[in-house]
Scaffold this active site. Structure first.
Site, mmCIF file in Angstrom:
data_model
loop_
_atom_site.group_PDB
_atom_site.id
_atom_site.type_symbol
_atom_site.label_atom_id
_atom_site.label_comp_id
_atom_site.label_asym_id
_atom_site.label_seq_id
_atom_site.Cartn_x
_atom_site.Cartn_y
_atom_site.Cartn_z
ATOM 1 N N HIS A 4 30.758 30.996 56.162
ATOM 2 C CA HIS A 4 30.133 31.269 57.321
ATOM 3 C C HIS A 4 30.913 31.744 58.444
ATOM 4 C CE1 HIS A 4 26.548 29.317 55.475
ATOM 5 N NE2 HIS A 4 27.315 28.335 55.204
ATOM 6 N N ASP A 184 47.700 51.639 42.025
ATOM 7 C CA ASP A 184 47.256 50.466 42.561
ATOM 8 C C ASP A 184 48.447 49.445 43.117
ATOM 9 O OD1 ASP A 184 48.369 49.834 40.093
ATOM 10 O OD2 ASP A 184 46.918 49.057 38.895
ATOM 11 N N ASP A 186 51.316 48.395 42.179
ATOM 12 C CA ASP A 186 51.958 47.451 41.356
ATOM 13 C C ASP A 186 53.216 47.926 40.444
ATOM 14 O OD1 ASP A 186 50.870 48.517 39.497
ATOM 15 O OD2 ASP A 186 50.003 46.652 38.481
ATOM 16 N N CYS A 187 53.466 49.225 40.803
ATOM 17 C CA CYS A 187 54.630 50.154 39.725
ATOM 18 C C CYS A 187 55.982 49.131 39.966
ATOM 19 C CB CYS A 187 54.708 51.364 40.152
ATOM 20 S SG CYS A 187 56.079 52.171 39.188
ATOM 21 N N SER A 229 51.836 50.831 30.960
ATOM 22 C CA SER A 229 53.332 51.313 31.252
ATOM 23 C C SER A 229 53.811 50.544 30.119
ATOM 24 C CB SER A 229 53.888 50.442 32.607
ATOM 25 O OG SER A 229 53.185 51.314 33.607
ATOM 26 N N THR A 280 54.724 63.725 36.917
ATOM 27 C CA THR A 280 54.725 61.921 36.197
ATOM 28 C C THR A 280 56.241 61.751 36.126
ATOM 29 O OG1 THR A 280 54.652 62.801 33.860
ATOM 30 C CG2 THR A 280 52.554 62.402 34.925
#
Length: 328
Positions: A4, A184, A186-187, A229, A280
Protein backbone atom coordinates in the site's frame (compact mmCIF):
# COMPACT_ATOMS: atom_id res chain seq x y z
CA UNK A 1 7.96 -0.57 0.25
CA UNK A 2 4.73 -2.27 1.23
CA UNK A 3 1.81 -3.19 -1.02
CA UNK A 4 0.00 0.00 0.00
CA UNK A 5 3.03 2.26 -0.41
CA UNK A 6 4.27 1.94 3.19
CA UNK A 7 7.85 3.04 3.76
CA UNK A 8 10.38 0.27 3.32
CA UNK A 9 13.38 -0.74 5.36
CA UNK A 10 15.85 1.30 3.29
CA UNK A 11 16.51 2.62 -0.23
CA UNK A 12 19.22 0.86 -2.21
CA UNK A 13 20.42 0.75 -5.79
CA UNK A 14 18.91 -1.84 -8.09
CA UNK A 15 20.77 -5.12 -7.65
CA UNK A 16 20.73 -8.65 -9.00
CA UNK A 17 18.27 -11.25 -7.76
CA UNK A 18 21.09 -12.87 -5.78
CA UNK A 19 21.98 -9.62 -4.00
CA UNK A 20 18.37 -8.74 -3.19
CA UNK A 21 17.55 -12.23 -1.91
CA UNK A 22 20.68 -12.14 0.27
CA UNK A 23 19.59 -8.81 1.76
CA UNK A 24 16.03 -10.00 2.44
CA UNK A 25 17.03 -13.35 3.91
CA UNK A 26 19.57 -11.68 6.19
CA UNK A 27 16.87 -9.47 7.74
CA UNK A 28 14.38 -12.32 8.06
CA UNK A 29 16.87 -14.83 9.46
CA UNK A 30 17.98 -12.32 12.08
CA UNK A 31 14.37 -11.57 13.07
CA UNK A 32 13.52 -15.27 13.40
CA UNK A 33 16.88 -16.19 14.99
CA UNK A 34 17.36 -18.86 12.35
CA UNK A 35 20.51 -20.96 12.58
CA UNK A 36 22.11 -23.95 10.88
CA UNK A 37 19.99 -27.13 10.91
CA UNK A 38 16.73 -25.17 11.22
CA UNK A 39 13.82 -25.85 8.86
CA UNK A 40 11.41 -23.36 7.31
CA UNK A 41 8.43 -23.02 5.03
CA UNK A 42 8.72 -20.29 2.40
CA UNK A 43 6.16 -18.13 0.60
CA UNK A 44 7.25 -16.02 -2.37
CA UNK A 45 4.51 -13.58 -3.37
CA UNK A 46 4.55 -11.86 -6.76
CA UNK A 47 3.31 -8.25 -6.56
CA UNK A 48 1.78 -8.78 -9.99
CA UNK A 49 4.25 -7.69 -12.68
CA UNK A 50 7.13 -10.15 -12.31
CA UNK A 51 7.27 -12.72 -15.09
CA UNK A 52 7.22 -16.40 -14.24
CA UNK A 53 10.88 -16.56 -15.29
CA UNK A 54 11.84 -13.75 -12.89
CA UNK A 55 9.84 -15.27 -10.06
CA UNK A 56 11.45 -18.64 -10.72
CA UNK A 57 14.90 -17.05 -10.46
CA UNK A 58 13.98 -15.56 -7.08
CA UNK A 59 12.63 -18.88 -5.78
CA UNK A 60 15.77 -20.67 -6.97
CA UNK A 61 18.00 -18.12 -5.23
CA UNK A 62 16.06 -18.42 -1.97
CA UNK A 63 16.32 -22.22 -1.92
CA UNK A 64 20.03 -22.21 -2.80
CA UNK A 65 20.94 -19.51 -0.29
CA UNK A 66 18.97 -21.11 2.54
CA UNK A 67 20.65 -24.45 1.88
CA UNK A 68 24.05 -22.74 1.79
CA UNK A 69 23.24 -21.60 5.36
CA UNK A 70 22.25 -25.20 6.23
CA UNK A 71 18.63 -24.10 6.64
CA UNK A 72 16.27 -26.54 4.93
CA UNK A 73 13.25 -25.15 3.01
CA UNK A 74 10.80 -28.00 3.66
CA UNK A 75 8.00 -26.34 1.70
CA UNK A 76 8.19 -23.54 -0.88
CA UNK A 77 5.04 -21.80 -2.10
CA UNK A 78 5.30 -19.40 -5.03
CA UNK A 79 2.54 -17.48 -6.75
CA UNK A 80 0.46 -14.32 -7.14
CA UNK A 81 -1.13 -14.12 -3.68
CA UNK A 82 -1.42 -10.40 -2.94
CA UNK A 83 -0.82 -7.94 -5.77
CA UNK A 84 -0.17 -4.20 -5.68
CA UNK A 85 -1.46 -2.63 -8.88
CA UNK A 86 0.74 -5.00 -10.89
CA UNK A 87 3.94 -3.72 -9.31
CA UNK A 88 7.26 -5.34 -10.16
CA UNK A 89 8.16 -6.66 -6.76
CA UNK A 90 7.92 -9.60 -4.40
CA UNK A 91 7.33 -10.63 -0.80
CA UNK A 92 9.43 -13.30 0.88
CA UNK A 93 7.96 -14.85 4.01
CA UNK A 94 9.51 -17.59 6.17
CA UNK A 95 7.83 -19.76 8.79
CA UNK A 96 10.24 -21.30 11.29
CA UNK A 97 9.44 -24.98 11.80
CA UNK A 98 10.53 -25.86 15.30
CA UNK A 99 11.06 -29.41 16.55
CA UNK A 100 7.97 -29.19 18.76
CA UNK A 101 5.54 -27.62 16.26
CA UNK A 102 7.08 -28.19 12.85
CA UNK A 103 5.21 -31.38 12.00
CA UNK A 104 1.91 -29.77 12.99
CA UNK A 105 2.52 -26.79 10.71
CA UNK A 106 3.50 -29.05 7.80
CA UNK A 107 0.36 -31.15 8.28
CA UNK A 108 -1.76 -28.01 8.18
CA UNK A 109 0.04 -26.64 5.14
CA UNK A 110 -0.45 -29.92 3.29
CA UNK A 111 -4.19 -30.06 3.97
CA UNK A 112 -6.41 -29.78 0.91
CA UNK A 113 -8.13 -26.42 0.47
CA UNK A 114 -10.56 -24.78 -1.91
CA UNK A 115 -8.77 -21.43 -1.64
CA UNK A 116 -8.40 -20.51 -5.34
CA UNK A 117 -4.96 -18.90 -5.20
CA UNK A 118 -3.18 -21.16 -2.72
CA UNK A 119 -0.14 -22.57 -4.61
CA UNK A 120 0.33 -25.59 -2.36
CA UNK A 121 0.83 -28.84 -4.27
CA UNK A 122 3.48 -31.47 -4.83
CA UNK A 123 5.68 -28.82 -6.48
CA UNK A 124 5.94 -26.97 -3.17
CA UNK A 125 8.34 -29.67 -1.94
CA UNK A 126 11.86 -28.69 -3.10
CA UNK A 127 13.91 -31.20 -5.03
CA UNK A 128 16.46 -33.05 -2.95
CA UNK A 129 18.90 -32.99 -5.86
CA UNK A 130 21.47 -30.28 -5.25
CA UNK A 131 24.22 -28.98 -7.49
CA UNK A 132 27.63 -29.59 -5.99
CA UNK A 133 30.11 -26.68 -6.33
CA UNK A 134 33.01 -27.44 -8.64
CA UNK A 135 35.68 -27.13 -5.99
CA UNK A 136 33.89 -29.63 -3.72
CA UNK A 137 32.74 -32.04 -6.40
CA UNK A 138 34.44 -35.31 -7.09
CA UNK A 139 36.40 -34.29 -10.15
CA UNK A 140 37.73 -36.70 -12.72
CA UNK A 141 41.42 -36.01 -13.10
CA UNK A 142 42.23 -34.67 -16.53
CA UNK A 143 44.45 -36.95 -18.58
CA UNK A 144 47.96 -35.56 -18.73
CA UNK A 145 48.85 -36.00 -22.38
CA UNK A 146 50.54 -33.86 -25.02
CA UNK A 147 53.35 -31.43 -24.35
CA UNK A 148 54.57 -30.75 -20.81
CA UNK A 149 56.07 -27.62 -19.26
CA UNK A 150 59.17 -27.33 -17.11
CA UNK A 151 59.08 -25.76 -13.63
CA UNK A 152 59.96 -22.25 -14.88
CA UNK A 153 57.26 -22.38 -17.55
CA UNK A 154 54.72 -23.63 -15.01
CA UNK A 155 55.49 -20.71 -12.69
CA UNK A 156 55.10 -18.28 -15.58
CA UNK A 157 51.80 -19.86 -16.61
CA UNK A 158 50.50 -19.73 -13.04
CA UNK A 159 51.52 -16.08 -12.71
CA UNK A 160 49.76 -15.19 -15.98
CA UNK A 161 46.56 -16.94 -14.88
CA UNK A 162 46.65 -15.25 -11.48
CA UNK A 163 47.21 -11.78 -12.93
CA UNK A 164 44.57 -12.20 -15.64
CA UNK A 165 41.96 -13.39 -13.12
CA UNK A 166 42.82 -10.60 -10.69
CA UNK A 167 42.34 -8.05 -13.48
CA UNK A 168 38.90 -9.51 -14.29
CA UNK A 169 37.83 -9.39 -10.66
CA UNK A 170 39.02 -5.79 -10.35
CA UNK A 171 37.07 -4.72 -13.45
CA UNK A 172 33.78 -6.45 -12.55
CA UNK A 173 31.79 -3.23 -12.05
CA UNK A 174 33.23 -1.61 -15.17
CA UNK A 175 32.38 -4.62 -17.35
CA UNK A 176 28.86 -4.72 -15.92
CA UNK A 177 28.44 -1.03 -16.75
CA UNK A 178 29.56 -1.60 -20.34
CA UNK A 179 27.17 -4.55 -20.63
CA UNK A 180 24.21 -2.43 -19.54
CA UNK A 181 24.47 -0.55 -22.83
CA UNK A 182 23.48 -3.59 -24.88
CA UNK A 183 22.84 -6.48 -22.50
CA UNK A 184 21.58 -7.36 -19.04
CA UNK A 185 24.46 -5.82 -17.13
CA UNK A 186 25.99 -8.98 -15.71
CA UNK A 187 28.99 -9.63 -17.97
CA UNK A 188 31.46 -8.53 -15.29
CA UNK A 189 29.81 -10.68 -12.63
CA UNK A 190 29.77 -13.69 -14.96
CA UNK A 191 33.47 -13.32 -15.76
CA UNK A 192 34.26 -12.73 -12.09
CA UNK A 193 32.68 -16.08 -11.19
CA UNK A 194 34.92 -17.67 -13.82
CA UNK A 195 38.01 -15.88 -12.51
CA UNK A 196 37.19 -16.75 -8.89
CA UNK A 197 36.73 -20.38 -9.90
CA UNK A 198 40.21 -20.46 -11.42
CA UNK A 199 41.82 -18.63 -8.48
CA UNK A 200 40.16 -20.95 -5.95
CA UNK A 201 41.54 -23.99 -7.79
CA UNK A 202 44.86 -22.50 -8.92
CA UNK A 203 47.05 -24.69 -6.70
CA UNK A 204 45.31 -27.86 -7.92
CA UNK A 205 45.38 -27.22 -11.67
CA UNK A 206 47.54 -29.36 -13.98
CA UNK A 207 50.05 -26.64 -14.81
CA UNK A 208 52.58 -29.19 -16.03
CA UNK A 209 50.39 -30.26 -18.97
CA UNK A 210 48.60 -27.48 -20.92
CA UNK A 211 46.07 -29.85 -22.52
CA UNK A 212 44.89 -31.06 -19.12
CA UNK A 213 44.97 -27.50 -17.78
CA UNK A 214 42.68 -26.16 -20.53
CA UNK A 215 40.27 -29.05 -19.92
CA UNK A 216 40.12 -28.12 -16.24
CA UNK A 217 39.58 -24.45 -17.08
CA UNK A 218 36.79 -25.48 -19.46
CA UNK A 219 35.09 -27.36 -16.62
CA UNK A 220 35.38 -24.32 -14.36
CA UNK A 221 33.83 -22.11 -17.05
CA UNK A 222 30.91 -24.51 -17.51
CA UNK A 223 30.34 -24.87 -13.77
CA UNK A 224 30.75 -21.27 -12.63
CA UNK A 225 29.68 -19.04 -15.51
CA UNK A 226 26.44 -20.65 -16.63
CA UNK A 227 24.29 -19.53 -19.56
CA UNK A 228 25.57 -18.95 -23.07
CA UNK A 229 28.88 -17.52 -21.84
CA UNK A 230 29.69 -20.64 -19.89
CA UNK A 231 28.94 -22.85 -22.89
CA UNK A 232 31.05 -20.75 -25.29
CA UNK A 233 34.05 -20.44 -22.99
CA UNK A 234 33.84 -24.16 -22.27
CA UNK A 235 33.83 -24.90 -26.02
CA UNK A 236 36.81 -22.61 -26.61
CA UNK A 237 39.01 -24.17 -23.92
CA UNK A 238 37.88 -27.74 -24.60
CA UNK A 239 38.70 -27.42 -28.30
CA UNK A 240 42.04 -25.82 -27.48
CA UNK A 241 42.81 -28.66 -25.07
CA UNK A 242 42.05 -31.28 -27.71
CA UNK A 243 44.40 -29.55 -30.14
CA UNK A 244 47.19 -29.27 -27.56
CA UNK A 245 46.92 -32.98 -26.82
CA UNK A 246 47.84 -33.77 -30.43
CA UNK A 247 51.31 -32.20 -30.21
CA UNK A 248 54.49 -33.97 -29.14
CA UNK A 249 57.15 -32.76 -26.77
CA UNK A 250 59.78 -30.52 -28.31
CA UNK A 251 57.58 -28.77 -30.87
CA UNK A 252 57.72 -24.97 -31.08
CA UNK A 253 55.56 -23.64 -28.24
CA UNK A 254 54.52 -20.47 -30.04
CA UNK A 255 53.25 -22.53 -32.95
CA UNK A 256 51.52 -24.97 -30.59
CA UNK A 257 49.68 -22.19 -28.75
CA UNK A 258 48.68 -20.57 -32.04
CA UNK A 259 47.12 -23.81 -33.26
CA UNK A 260 45.21 -24.20 -29.99
CA UNK A 261 44.02 -20.56 -30.19
CA UNK A 262 42.94 -20.86 -33.83
CA UNK A 263 41.20 -24.16 -33.18
CA UNK A 264 39.23 -22.71 -30.25
CA UNK A 265 38.32 -19.59 -32.24
CA UNK A 266 37.10 -21.65 -35.18
CA UNK A 267 34.89 -23.61 -32.79
CA UNK A 268 33.40 -20.41 -31.36
CA UNK A 269 32.62 -19.15 -34.87
CA UNK A 270 31.05 -22.47 -35.81
CA UNK A 271 28.73 -22.85 -32.84
CA UNK A 272 28.35 -19.24 -31.71
CA UNK A 273 27.64 -18.09 -35.29
CA UNK A 274 29.47 -14.78 -34.75
CA UNK A 275 32.18 -13.66 -37.18
CA UNK A 276 34.72 -10.83 -37.28
CA UNK A 277 32.74 -7.70 -38.05
CA UNK A 278 29.70 -8.70 -35.97
CA UNK A 279 30.80 -6.47 -33.09
CA UNK A 280 31.47 -9.22 -30.56
CA UNK A 281 34.48 -10.54 -28.64
CA UNK A 282 35.33 -12.43 -31.85
CA UNK A 283 36.60 -9.13 -33.32
CA UNK A 284 39.29 -8.89 -30.64
CA UNK A 285 40.15 -12.58 -30.79
CA UNK A 286 40.29 -12.72 -34.60
CA UNK A 287 42.55 -9.65 -34.82
CA UNK A 288 44.89 -11.17 -32.24
CA UNK A 289 44.95 -14.57 -33.92
CA UNK A 290 45.60 -13.06 -37.36
CA UNK A 291 48.55 -11.03 -36.06
CA UNK A 292 49.79 -14.10 -34.19
CA UNK A 293 49.92 -16.07 -37.45
CA UNK A 294 51.77 -13.27 -39.24
CA UNK A 295 54.39 -13.00 -36.51
CA UNK A 296 55.06 -16.73 -36.50
CA UNK A 297 56.89 -16.09 -39.76
CA UNK A 298 58.60 -12.88 -38.63
CA UNK A 299 59.43 -13.88 -35.04
CA UNK A 300 59.95 -10.27 -33.78
CA UNK A 301 61.45 -9.41 -30.40
CA UNK A 302 58.33 -7.46 -29.40
CA UNK A 303 56.07 -10.47 -30.09
CA UNK A 304 53.81 -10.13 -27.04
CA UNK A 305 53.62 -6.33 -27.15
CA UNK A 306 52.40 -6.50 -30.73
CA UNK A 307 49.84 -9.15 -29.83
CA UNK A 308 48.48 -6.96 -27.02
CA UNK A 309 48.40 -3.91 -29.30
CA UNK A 310 46.50 -5.83 -31.97
CA UNK A 311 44.01 -7.09 -29.39
CA UNK A 312 43.26 -3.51 -28.36
CA UNK A 313 43.02 -2.51 -32.00
CA UNK A 314 40.45 -5.23 -32.61
CA UNK A 315 38.54 -4.15 -29.53
CA UNK A 316 38.56 -0.47 -30.50
CA UNK A 317 37.38 -1.31 -34.02
CA UNK A 318 33.97 -2.25 -32.66
CA UNK A 319 33.25 1.32 -31.52
CA UNK A 320 32.11 2.52 -34.94
CA UNK A 321 31.36 -0.86 -36.43
CA UNK A 322 28.07 -1.68 -38.07
CA UNK A 323 26.77 -5.25 -38.28
CA UNK A 324 28.04 -7.26 -41.24
CA UNK A 325 26.02 -6.43 -44.34
CA UNK A 326 25.85 -2.73 -43.50
CA UNK A 327 29.56 -1.96 -43.75
CA UNK A 328 29.59 -1.47 -47.53
Amino acid sequence: MGVHGEAGYERIKLGTASVLVTLMLKRICEALSLAANDSVAVIVNNFGALSQLEQGIVVHEIVIQLRNMNIEPVRVYSGVLMTSLNSAGMHVSLLKLTESDGDVFIKCLDEETTAPCWPGCSYSIPSTVTRIPFKDAEKKEAEKIGISLNVREQRLFKSCLKNACAAIVEQEAYLNELDRGCGDGDCGSTLKRFADGILNNLDNLSLSHPAALLSEIANIAEEHMGGTSGALYCLFFTTGAKKLASFKQGENLRHVWFCAFRSGLNCLEKYGKARAGDRTMIDTMDATCTMYEIMLKEYPNNFYDRLAAEAWKGCDSTKDMKPNGDNN
